[in-house]
Design an enzyme around this catalytic site. Structure first.
Site, PDB file in Angstrom:
ATOM      1  CB  CYS A  71      -0.858  -0.033   1.263  1.00  0.00           C
ATOM      2  SG  CYS A  71      -1.833   1.454   1.535  1.00  0.00           S
ATOM      3  CB  CYS A 181      -3.137   3.872  -5.407  1.00  0.00           C
ATOM      4  SG  CYS A 181      -4.403   2.998  -4.444  1.00  0.00           S
TER       5      CYS A 181
HETATM    6  N1  DGL Z   1      -3.966   0.624  -1.918  1.00  0.00           N
HETATM    7  C1  DGL Z   1      -3.575   1.777  -1.241  1.00  0.00           C
HETATM    8  C2  DGL Z   1      -2.381   2.493  -1.794  1.00  0.00           C
HETATM    9  O1  DGL Z   1      -1.569   1.871  -2.454  1.00  0.00           O
HETATM   10  C3  DGL Z   1      -4.508   2.568  -0.394  1.00  0.00           C
HETATM   11  C4  DGL Z   1      -5.773   3.019  -0.968  1.00  0.00           C
HETATM   12  C5  DGL Z   1      -6.623   3.616   0.119  1.00  0.00           C
HETATM   13  O2  DGL Z   1      -6.979   2.884   1.033  1.00  0.00           O
HETATM   14  O3  DGL Z   1      -6.908   4.817   0.039  1.00  0.00           O
HETATM   15  O4  DGL Z   1      -2.204   3.649  -1.590  1.00  0.00           O
END
Ligand code: DGL
Length: 263
Positions: A71, A181
């Protein structure tokens, strides 16, 4: 067999897990989707850090020998503190600006990410390092995480949401767009459709998986010599929903061995 913990605010980290399964197909994986607290993108650093500490502690208790913070938002908010607190090796995510700068022909690179990632010191440092001959422009992928969490990956509603955040980057001349993301690669087909030809999207997951392999070797963490991966899914929300989403998003990948609720 190495035990690898993988965490994300929700389903996004599965886009990294699938690349890990491509090159490390026989290890034990513990995947945590913090879906009760998703999205992380608009949360404070302290809130994200608290969740990360809790989840990482749980994964280490379950035997994780290395942790992938799959993430970008959580990496930006918490990985430095996690590294100084826990002794296991960590692998994090960061927007793949460097390869994008090497690829662009228009001289404009676009970055799609959450507000948390784009406002974080880590991203600002990367931008500073690579901006110069190349212009780097950003856009928050508004509603993208929600689309993926609802496994709504194609169709009119999906394309409308994508276009709102993508168009400003295209209008500024970006021909290479970094997916900053981990949820966004699941929207790849729709992103490509909305952008039209001549625009390249960069998913950093294959590089992260290769880096993980190096980290495991450097840390003398024994890898399996063959066999199926052992995959456990944990979530702060509904384990059945997570398992169903896994089957949709990672169709063709090994089946899940267990799926459980963990607050
Ligand atoms: N998948 C996440 C990232 O890479 C987070 C997305 C979220 O929860 O806002 O930033």
């Amino acid at each position: 067999m190495a035990t690898i913990g993988v965490m994300d605010s929700g389903l996004g980290g599965l886009s990294v897990l699938r690349r890990m399964l491509d090159i490390l197909p026989s290890e034990r994986y513990i995947y945590y989707a913090d879906s009760a607290h998703c999205p992380y993108g608009e949360k404070s650093r302290d809130q994200i850090r608290e969740r990360c500490f809790h989840i990482v502690s749980m994964m280490i208790e379950e035997g994780a020998e290395a942790i992938v913070i799959a993430c970008n938002t959580a990496t930006s908010a918490a990985i430095a503190d996690l590294r100084s607190h826990f002794s296991v090796p960590f692998v994090g995510m960061e927007p793949a600006v460097k390869p994008a700068v090497g690829l662009t022909r228009s001289g404009v690179v676009g970055v799609l990410a959450t507000a948390g990632t784009l406002n974080g010191e880590k991203y600002l440092g990367i931008k500073n390092r690579y901006e110069g001959g190349t212009r780097i422009v950003e856009s928050v992928g508004r509603g993208f995480v929600e689309l993926v969490e609802n496994t709504c990956l194609r169709g009119e509603e999906c394309e409308r949401t994508i276009s709102q955040s993508l168009t400003p980057l295209l209008e500024q001349g970006a021909d290479t767009i970094v997916l900053g993301c981990t949820h966004y690669p699941f929207l790849m087909d729709s992103l490509k459709k909305c952008a039209g030809s001549g625009v390249e999207f960069i998913d950093p997951a294959p590089r992260v998986a290769l880096h993980l392999k190096d980290v495991l070797v450097q840390n003398n963490i024994g890898l399996a010599s063959g066999g199926e991966a052992d995959i456990s899914l944990y979530t702060s929300a509904d384990p059945e929903k997570l398992q169903k989403a896994y089957s949709t998003l990672l169709a063709g990948y090994p089946e899940v061995n267990r799926s459980e609720y963990r607050p």
